[in-house]
Design a protein around this motif. Structure first.
Motif, PDB file in Angstrom:
ATOM      1  N   ASP A   1      43.987  13.948  20.711  1.00 52.41           N
ATOM      2  CA  ASP A   1      44.183  12.687  20.174  1.00 52.41           C
ATOM      3  C   ASP A   1      43.146  11.838  21.133  1.00 52.41           C
ATOM      4  O   ASP A   1      42.795  12.136  22.203  1.00 52.41           O
ATOM      5  CB  ASP A   1      45.683  12.279  21.104  1.00 52.41           C
ATOM      6  CG  ASP A   1      46.860  12.669  19.986  1.00 52.41           C
ATOM      7  OD1 ASP A   1      46.654  13.498  19.138  1.00 52.41           O
ATOM      8  OD2 ASP A   1      47.796  12.529  20.382  1.00 52.41           O
ATOM      9  N   THR A   2      42.916  10.911  20.400  1.00 50.82           N
ATOM     10  CA  THR A   2      42.172   9.666  20.974  1.00 50.82           C
ATOM     11  C   THR A   2      43.239   8.865  21.827  1.00 50.82           C
ATOM     12  O   THR A   2      44.315   8.723  21.286  1.00 50.82           O
ATOM     13  CB  THR A   2      41.777   8.490  19.993  1.00 50.82           C
ATOM     14  OG1 THR A   2      40.824   9.185  19.014  1.00 50.82           O
ATOM     15  CG2 THR A   2      40.926   7.291  20.682  1.00 50.82           C
ATOM     16  N   GLU A   3      43.060   8.423  22.877  1.00 52.48           N
ATOM     17  CA  GLU A   3      43.878   8.143  24.028  1.00 52.48           C
ATOM     18  C   GLU A   3      43.442   6.549  24.522  1.00 52.48           C
ATOM     19  O   GLU A   3      42.261   6.107  24.846  1.00 52.48           O
ATOM     20  CB  GLU A   3      43.604   9.057  25.427  1.00 52.48           C
ATOM     21  CG  GLU A   3      44.189  10.344  24.761  1.00 52.48           C
ATOM     22  CD  GLU A   3      44.330  11.331  25.717  1.00 52.48           C
ATOM     23  OE1 GLU A   3      44.240  10.776  27.331  1.00 52.48           O
ATOM     24  OE2 GLU A   3      44.358  12.518  25.709  1.00 52.48           O
ATOM     25  N   ILE A   4      44.501   5.719  24.751  1.00 46.80           N
ATOM     26  CA  ILE A   4      44.349   4.570  25.343  1.00 46.80           C
ATOM     27  C   ILE A   4      45.131   4.168  26.442  1.00 46.80           C
ATOM     28  O   ILE A   4      46.524   4.534  26.277  1.00 46.80           O
ATOM     29  CB  ILE A   4      44.682   3.411  24.231  1.00 46.80           C
ATOM     30  CG1 ILE A   4      43.707   3.460  22.959  1.00 46.80           C
ATOM     31  CG2 ILE A   4      44.300   1.983  24.803  1.00 46.80           C
ATOM     32  CD1 ILE A   4      42.254   3.448  23.251  1.00 46.80           C
ATOM     33  N   GLY A   5      44.768   4.081  27.805  1.00 44.21           N
ATOM     34  CA  GLY A   5      45.759   4.042  28.676  1.00 44.21           C
ATOM     35  C   GLY A   5      46.597   2.870  28.725  1.00 44.21           C
ATOM     36  O   GLY A   5      46.104   1.915  28.342  1.00 44.21           O
TER      37      GLY A   5
ATOM     38  N   ASN B   1      38.120  10.715  19.379  1.00 45.96           N
ATOM     39  CA  ASN B   1      38.062  11.577  20.773  1.00 45.96           C
ATOM     40  C   ASN B   1      38.093  10.721  22.181  1.00 45.96           C
ATOM     41  O   ASN B   1      37.755  11.234  22.978  1.00 45.96           O
ATOM     42  CB  ASN B   1      37.125  12.842  20.712  1.00 45.96           C
ATOM     43  CG  ASN B   1      37.626  13.568  19.749  1.00 45.96           C
ATOM     44  OD1 ASN B   1      38.423  13.670  19.095  1.00 45.96           O
ATOM     45  ND2 ASN B   1      36.323  14.320  19.097  1.00 45.96           N
ATOM     46  N   VAL B   2      37.561   9.306  22.007  1.00 44.10           N
ATOM     47  CA  VAL B   2      37.448   8.640  23.051  1.00 44.10           C
ATOM     48  C   VAL B   2      38.783   8.564  23.938  1.00 44.10           C
ATOM     49  O   VAL B   2      39.980   8.558  23.392  1.00 44.10           O
ATOM     50  CB  VAL B   2      37.169   7.206  22.508  1.00 44.10           C
ATOM     51  CG1 VAL B   2      37.101   6.278  23.770  1.00 44.10           C
ATOM     52  CG2 VAL B   2      35.981   7.112  21.839  1.00 44.10           C
TER      53      VAL B   2
ATOM     54  N   GLY C   1      32.245   8.118  19.394  1.00 44.16           N
ATOM     55  CA  GLY C   1      33.161   9.376  19.779  1.00 44.16           C
ATOM     56  C   GLY C   1      32.958  10.060  21.007  1.00 44.16           C
ATOM     57  O   GLY C   1      31.839  10.158  21.327  1.00 44.16           O
ATOM     58  N   SER C   2      34.186  10.572  21.525  1.00 40.26           N
ATOM     59  CA  SER C   2      34.041  11.456  22.794  1.00 40.26           C
ATOM     60  C   SER C   2      33.676  10.989  24.100  1.00 40.26           C
ATOM     61  O   SER C   2      33.469  11.589  24.947  1.00 40.26           O
ATOM     62  CB  SER C   2      33.462  12.669  22.389  1.00 40.26           C
ATOM     63  OG  SER C   2      34.035  13.129  21.488  1.00 40.26           O
ATOM     64  N   ALA C   3      33.375   9.622  23.833  1.00 44.47           N
ATOM     65  CA  ALA C   3      32.899   8.692  25.360  1.00 44.47           C
ATOM     66  C   ALA C   3      34.285   8.712  26.115  1.00 44.47           C
ATOM     67  O   ALA C   3      35.439   8.511  25.632  1.00 44.47           O
ATOM     68  CB  ALA C   3      32.388   7.233  25.018  1.00 44.47           C
ATOM     69  N   ARG C   4      34.157   8.797  27.390  1.00 44.07           N
ATOM     70  CA  ARG C   4      35.392   8.457  28.221  1.00 44.07           C
ATOM     71  C   ARG C   4      35.068   7.370  29.285  1.00 44.07           C
ATOM     72  O   ARG C   4      33.838   7.152  29.790  1.00 44.07           O
ATOM     73  CB  ARG C   4      35.437   9.615  29.349  1.00 44.07           C
ATOM     74  CG  ARG C   4      35.595  11.003  28.792  1.00 44.07           C
ATOM     75  CD  ARG C   4      35.722  12.298  29.453  1.00 44.07           C
ATOM     76  NE  ARG C   4      34.322  12.457  30.062  1.00 44.07           N
ATOM     77  CZ  ARG C   4      33.993  12.839  31.147  1.00 44.07           C
ATOM     78  NH1 ARG C   4      34.876  12.916  32.052  1.00 44.07           N
ATOM     79  NH2 ARG C   4      32.730  13.062  31.709  1.00 44.07           N
TER      80      ARG C   4
END
Length: 367
Positions: free
Chosen positions: A246-250, A264-265, A281-284
């Motif tokens: 999942d892409t995730e938002i805290g 994927n962020v 994409g895929s940045a953290r």
């Protein structure tokens, strides 16, 4: 707050946890800028620079800075705000009547028989809720919202008109989503049979690359989107589902209008992403990160906790925790300021250099 009853100055002060003086029984109906305030309005003058507007308007009560001479300003009552914008948060919460979503489920809504709707939910017209979806208690959902199969939305959500929530998206409690947002669209992910020109240039950082014709092959998005508690999403935000995970938002994170979160962020807790921010994409993104308007974050990099980035900053490489960044490409704020100073000096420096060259040339000719 209802237009008929309003709130007394005493009630407002108690709700804000601050002091008030004067006629605490005086009732106000609305908040207003000082110069435009009427006798039933609470004028907002939390800084002395707004005091002049009070003599133009007709307010009898105001939200003022601590120690203000409210009698000298011609007021009957005052509420004092040690931190003005924080007081605004509490006051606006009191006075916001919210959207007009009628209780219950509108007759023109389509809900799959296997969906679960929590107690106290209010759902407007032309809403569609897919198979196996779960809507938490006390949710409010505006017109023309669609909730995909298997999506789960927590308690006390407010989802406004035209929002699209895709399949299997998971959202926590007290979610707020402004009109037109799309959560759970497919990620923008494609590949070519052989290395594309983009891949070649990224590896070599040189302009030379193969010119062979190639077509793009779609990588499907099998993941979804996971969103924590107390998250707010602005109008026309787009959050792509993940490729595998999942892409995730805290929890506690707030996204302004027109923000785009790629596949994927991972965005941490209590972040603030302002208008037109784009995260590839895929940045953290760590916790408590603030990205001002039009910031961009490259794919597959990490932005550490407590990073602050000024407007239009472009972050191409990993950013250590706590950095304050500006510029294109992003550099430390102090470095950016020095670079801008040097850039402004370039025309003058070039002129002086040309003069020196003429002097040297003349002296060389004389010898």
């Amino acid at each position: 707050m209802t237009e008929q009853n309003g709130h007394s100055i005493g009630e407002i002060a108690a709700a804000l946890g601050t002091a008030a003086e004067g006629n605490l029984d005086l009732r106000v109906m609305r908040a207003s800028e000082p110069a435009a305030a009427g006798p039933d309005d609470l004028a907002l003058a939390m800084d002395p620079k707004y005091a002049a507007g009070l003599s133009v308007g007709k307010a009898r009560a105001a939200l003022l800075w601590p120690g203000a001479d409210w009698r000298g300003l011609g007021l009957e009552a005052a509420v004092f705000a040690p931190r003005g914008r924080l007081a605004m948060a509490g006051l606006s919460r009191m006075m916001d009547e919210g959207p007009g979503i009628a209780p219950g489920i509108h007759a023109l809504t389509v809900i799959d028989p296997t969906a679960q709707i929590g107690e106290g939910a209010a759902i407007g017209p032309f809403v569609t809720i897919g198979a196996g979806a779960q809507i938490g208690p006390d949710a409010r959902i505006g017109a023309h919202v669609s909730v995909g199969p298997g999506a789960r939305i927590g308690a006390s959500a407010l989802i406004l008109d035209g929002v699209r929530i895709g399949a299997r998206v998971t959202i926590g409690d007290r979610f707020i989503c402004q009109p037109g947002a799309v959560i759970g669209s497919d990620g923008f992910s494609f590949v070519t049979p052989e290395k594309s020109a983009v891949e070649q240039i990224r590896e070599t950082l040189k302009e030379d690359h193969d010119k062979a014709e190639q077509s793009w092959v779609r990588i499907h998005s099998l993941g979804a989107v996971s969103i924590g508690d107390n998250v707010e999403i602005g109008a026309n935000v787009c959050i792509d589902r993940g490729t595998i995970r999942d892409t995730e938002i805290g929890s506690g994170t707030k996204l302004d209008n027109l923000v785009h979160i790629g596949h994927n962020v991972r965005v941490g807790r209590d972040c603030l992403l302002c208008g037109q921010v784009g995260i590839a994409g895929s940045a953290r993104i760590g916790n408590r990160v603030v990205l001002a308007g039009q910031c961009g974050v490259n794919d597959n990099i990490f932005v550490g906790d407590d990073v602050l980035a000024g407007g239009a900053t472009k972050i191409f490489t990993n950013a250590p925790a706590g950095r304050v960044l500006l510029g294109y490409p992003a550099v430390r704020m102090e470095t950016h300021i020095e670079l801008q100073k040097a850039l402004r000096r370039l025309p003058r420096t070039a002129t002086r250099l040309a003069e020196l060259e003429r002097v040297v040339s003349r002296l060389s000719g004389e010898t």
